[in-house]
Design an enzyme around this catalytic site. Sequence first.
Site, short mmCIF file in Angstrom:
data_model
loop_
_atom_site.label_atom_id
_atom_site.label_comp_id
_atom_site.label_asym_id
_atom_site.label_seq_id
_atom_site.Cartn_x
_atom_site.Cartn_y
_atom_site.Cartn_z
N GLY A 166 0.82 -1.21 0.00
CA GLY A 166 0.00 0.00 0.00
C GLY A 166 0.85 1.25 0.00
N GLY A 221 0.49 -1.13 6.53
CA GLY A 221 -0.55 -0.13 6.73
C GLY A 221 -1.86 -0.76 7.14
N GLY A 254 -6.73 -4.73 3.66
CA GLY A 254 -7.09 -5.37 2.40
C GLY A 254 -7.58 -4.42 1.34
N GLY A 311 -5.86 -2.72 -0.44
CA GLY A 311 -4.98 -2.93 -1.59
C GLY A 311 -5.03 -4.35 -2.13
N GLU A 371 -0.90 -10.64 3.75
CA GLU A 371 -0.58 -9.74 4.87
C GLU A 371 -0.88 -10.41 6.21
OE1 GLU A 371 -1.34 -5.41 2.71
OE2 GLU A 371 -2.99 -6.40 3.71
#
Length: 223
Positions: A26, A81, A94, A96, A102
């Site tokens: 991100g 992020g 999420g 991105g 992640e």
Amino acid sequence: MNPKQLAAEKAVEFIEDGMVVGLGTGSTAYWAIHKIAQRIQEGLRIRAVASSRDSEELANKLGIPMVPFSEIEVIDLTIDGADEVDPHLNLIKGGGGALVREKILASNSKRFFVIVDESKRVEHLGQFPLPVEIVPFAANFTINKLKELGCNTRIRMSNDKEYITDNGNIIVDCNFEKIVEPKELNKQINLIPGVVDNGLFTRLVSSLIIGYNDGKVMVIDQP
Ligand SMILES: O=C(CO)[C@H](O)[C@H](O)COP(=O)(O)O
């Protein structure tokens, strides 16, 4: 310096020689990756893993040494992020599209630092539609089950086509408006056949680093 960059650069101060570092995804993680590359040029010795193809590509371009997951047991510190953070440091992630990778990185990290600007702080999660990654097979069945949990759903699109994740799946953005029990909802969603994972991150954050428009940075540790 913009607040995202401020938070990102603060987080990178915690990286030490010899660490395995998880790279988030991100526009905030972007600044962290750049700062890590700068510190490497200044002599820092680390190895990194990435939470998306985009971040891996950026890291490679900037000369950050990447290590295959098969060669590591644990990640020392992941920096990423978030789309929303509540007062208990629960997250929605999420935006991105990288939530599955992640969450794998965050769950396998000794420390997970979340970097945000002040706009990401909320009293209750849920204004930001919760991303849920599902397998494309019989997606309508999976989406119906998601709707039964009380949300409006929308399949994420990109250039008039379904957005496809790095894992070859699709994302359903689920608008709950207000999520009162994130831990419980996380469990309920992940019990639906066809769901790979969702963007609720509960009890994973070690520290939240917030960048402010006036140039201040605040670090909040998980109590
Ligand atoms: O979860 C993410 C990507 O999947 C990002 O961390 C989240 O969307 C925040 O993005 P940004 O730093 O660009 O505001």
